[in-house]
Design a protein around this motif. Structure first.
Motif, short mmCIF file in Angstrom:
data_model
loop_
_atom_site.label_atom_id
_atom_site.label_comp_id
_atom_site.label_asym_id
_atom_site.label_seq_id
_atom_site.Cartn_x
_atom_site.Cartn_y
_atom_site.Cartn_z
N ARG A 85 -0.83 0.47 3.29
CA ARG A 85 -0.28 -0.11 4.50
C ARG A 85 0.72 0.78 5.21
NH1 ARG A 85 1.71 -5.07 3.24
NH2 ARG A 85 3.16 -5.02 4.95
N PRO A 86 0.85 0.59 6.52
CA PRO A 86 1.92 1.28 7.23
C PRO A 86 3.25 0.63 6.86
CG PRO A 86 0.77 -0.21 8.72
CD PRO A 86 0.03 -0.24 7.41
N ALA A 91 12.83 -3.09 5.88
CA ALA A 91 12.65 -3.81 4.62
C ALA A 91 11.44 -3.32 3.82
CB ALA A 91 12.53 -5.31 4.88
N ASP A 92 10.41 -2.81 4.50
CA ASP A 92 9.22 -2.31 3.81
C ASP A 92 9.58 -1.19 2.82
OD1 ASP A 92 7.58 -4.02 5.28
OD2 ASP A 92 7.02 -2.46 6.73
N PHE A 93 10.56 -0.38 3.19
CA PHE A 93 10.92 0.77 2.36
C PHE A 93 11.63 0.34 1.07
CE2 PHE A 93 10.22 2.46 6.54
CZ PHE A 93 9.53 3.64 6.30
N SER A 94 12.32 -0.78 1.09
CA SER A 94 12.91 -1.29 -0.15
C SER A 94 11.92 -2.17 -0.90
CB SER A 94 14.21 -2.04 0.12
OG SER A 94 14.01 -3.10 1.01
N ASP A 95 11.11 -2.96 -0.16
CA ASP A 95 10.11 -3.82 -0.81
C ASP A 95 9.11 -3.02 -1.63
OD1 ASP A 95 11.31 -5.97 0.44
OD2 ASP A 95 9.70 -6.27 1.91
N TRP A 96 8.80 -1.81 -1.19
CA TRP A 96 7.81 -0.98 -1.86
C TRP A 96 8.43 0.17 -2.64
CZ3 TRP A 96 3.25 -3.06 -2.49
CH2 TRP A 96 2.85 -4.07 -1.62
N ALA A 97 9.72 0.04 -2.97
CA ALA A 97 10.39 1.05 -3.81
C ALA A 97 9.61 1.22 -5.11
CB ALA A 97 11.82 0.63 -4.09
N GLY A 98 9.51 2.47 -5.56
CA GLY A 98 8.76 2.77 -6.78
C GLY A 98 7.33 3.19 -6.50
N HIS A 99 6.90 3.06 -5.24
CA HIS A 99 5.55 3.44 -4.87
C HIS A 99 5.57 4.72 -4.03
CE1 HIS A 99 3.54 -0.08 -6.48
NE2 HIS A 99 4.58 -0.77 -6.06
N GLU A 100 4.45 5.41 -4.04
CA GLU A 100 4.35 6.67 -3.32
C GLU A 100 4.08 6.42 -1.84
OE1 GLU A 100 2.15 10.97 -3.91
OE2 GLU A 100 1.87 9.39 -5.40
N ALA A 101 4.77 7.20 -0.99
CA ALA A 101 4.62 7.05 0.46
C ALA A 101 4.64 8.41 1.13
CB ALA A 101 5.75 6.19 1.01
N LEU A 151 -2.40 5.51 -1.54
CA LEU A 151 -3.22 4.80 -2.51
C LEU A 151 -3.08 5.44 -3.89
CD1 LEU A 151 -5.17 2.44 -2.59
CD2 LEU A 151 -7.03 4.04 -2.19
N THR A 152 -2.56 4.68 -4.82
CA THR A 152 -2.42 5.13 -6.21
C THR A 152 -2.86 3.99 -7.13
OG1 THR A 152 -0.15 4.28 -6.41
CG2 THR A 152 -0.41 6.58 -5.64
N ASP A 153 -3.09 4.30 -8.39
CA ASP A 153 -3.44 3.25 -9.36
C ASP A 153 -2.33 2.22 -9.46
OD1 ASP A 153 -5.87 4.45 -9.88
OD2 ASP A 153 -5.17 5.49 -11.68
N LYS A 154 -1.09 2.67 -9.41
CA LYS A 154 0.06 1.76 -9.49
C LYS A 154 0.06 0.78 -8.31
CE LYS A 154 5.09 1.63 -9.81
NZ LYS A 154 6.32 2.40 -9.88
N ILE A 156 -2.57 -0.10 -6.46
CA ILE A 156 -3.72 -1.00 -6.61
C ILE A 156 -3.38 -2.12 -7.57
CG2 ILE A 156 -6.08 -1.17 -7.50
CD1 ILE A 156 -6.51 1.70 -6.35
N ALA A 157 -2.75 -1.79 -8.68
CA ALA A 157 -2.37 -2.81 -9.67
C ALA A 157 -1.36 -3.80 -9.08
CB ALA A 157 -1.80 -2.15 -10.92
N ALA A 158 -0.48 -3.32 -8.22
CA ALA A 158 0.56 -4.17 -7.65
C ALA A 158 0.04 -5.05 -6.52
CB ALA A 158 1.71 -3.31 -7.12
N THR A 159 -1.14 -4.76 -6.01
CA THR A 159 -1.66 -5.51 -4.87
C THR A 159 -2.97 -6.21 -5.18
OG1 THR A 159 -2.70 -3.50 -4.02
CG2 THR A 159 -0.54 -4.05 -3.14
N GLN A 160 -3.15 -6.62 -6.44
CA GLN A 160 -4.36 -7.34 -6.81
C GLN A 160 -4.48 -8.61 -5.96
OE1 GLN A 160 -6.81 -6.53 -9.07
NE2 GLN A 160 -5.77 -4.57 -9.12
N PRO A 161 -5.70 -8.99 -5.57
CA PRO A 161 -5.88 -10.20 -4.77
C PRO A 161 -5.41 -11.44 -5.52
CG PRO A 161 -7.98 -9.08 -5.14
CD PRO A 161 -6.94 -8.31 -5.85
N LEU A 162 -5.00 -12.44 -4.75
CA LEU A 162 -4.56 -13.70 -5.35
C LEU A 162 -5.70 -14.39 -6.09
CD1 LEU A 162 -2.51 -15.13 -2.37
CD2 LEU A 162 -1.65 -14.06 -4.44
N SER A 163 -6.90 -14.25 -5.57
CA SER A 163 -8.05 -14.91 -6.16
C SER A 163 -9.26 -13.99 -6.08
CB SER A 163 -8.34 -16.20 -5.41
OG SER A 163 -9.58 -16.73 -5.82
N LEU A 164 -10.01 -13.95 -7.14
CA LEU A 164 -11.25 -13.20 -7.15
C LEU A 164 -12.46 -14.13 -7.03
CD1 LEU A 164 -10.45 -10.58 -9.93
CD2 LEU A 164 -10.42 -10.25 -7.47
#
Length: 187
Positions: A85-86, A91-101, A151-154, A156-164
């Motif tokens: 995501r863009p 707030a996006d920069f703190s919400d996604w702390a720990g992820h690559e950007a 896009l990283t494995d981390k 992807i794991a953090a954004t799994q869909p609510l329902s499959l």
């Protein structure tokens, strides 16, 4: 080209009325193929269901038809921000702390126009990113031209869909556009 601030002022109340947070309003495609892109999400899930897209698209279309802020013909695209995501709000920069950007800067900082690394977080209007093979750097939010998650494995794991539910169902459709009953009647 259309005034993005004016468009945002028209679109944001429509998103809010549906319980959505507006992520980005952007025009692209130039004069040959102008497209108004609207990204939104549910604040609690950071996802957007197809029903949300359809409802927001209808509301935006109604408002834009009434106010007519875009002179030329254009295409309306309503979507979720996606996984990579863009990052458009502080707030996006703190919400996604720990992820690559990847952050593109308005002006170079330390001779760098682009910073790629792990988001550390924010303090006030300052963003800190641990730049790969360099060091932690802190920049002002106003210095950001564009930014997005990578896009990283981390991620992807953090954004799994609510329902499959339904993800494993296969719906077969005829290639020629006829439905099965029409195809059987033609035989």
């Amino acid at each position: 080209m259309a005034d993005i601030a004016a468009l945002t002022a028209l679109i944001e109340p429509e998103a809010t009325a549906l319980g959505l947070a507006l992520v980005r309003v952007k025009m692209f495609g130039g004069t040959s193929d102008p497209t108004l892109q609207v990204m939104a999400e549910r604040p609690d899930t950071r996802q957007l269901m197809i029903e949300d897209c359809a409802a927001l698209s209808r509301r935006i279309s109604d408002v834009l038809d009434e106010k007519d802020p875009i002179v030329e013909a254009y295409r309306l695209e309503v979507s979720s921000p996606g996984i990579d995501r863009p990052l458009t709000r502080l707030a996006d920069f703190s919400d996604w702390a720990g992820h690559e950007a990847r952050i593109h800067l308005v002006e170079p900082v330390d001779n760098r126009k682009q910073l790629t690394g792990i988001l550390v977080g924010t303090e006030g209007d300052q963003i800190t990113i641990d730049v790969r093979k360099h060091k932690e750097m802190t920049i002002g939010f106003a210095q950001v031209a564009e930014a997005k998650l990578l896009l990283t494995d981390k991620l992807i794991a953090a954004t799994q869909p609510l329902s499959l539910a339904g993800a494993d169902e296969i719906i077969e459709a005829p290639i020629d556009g006829t439905d099965e009953t029409e195809a059987e009647e033609q035989d």
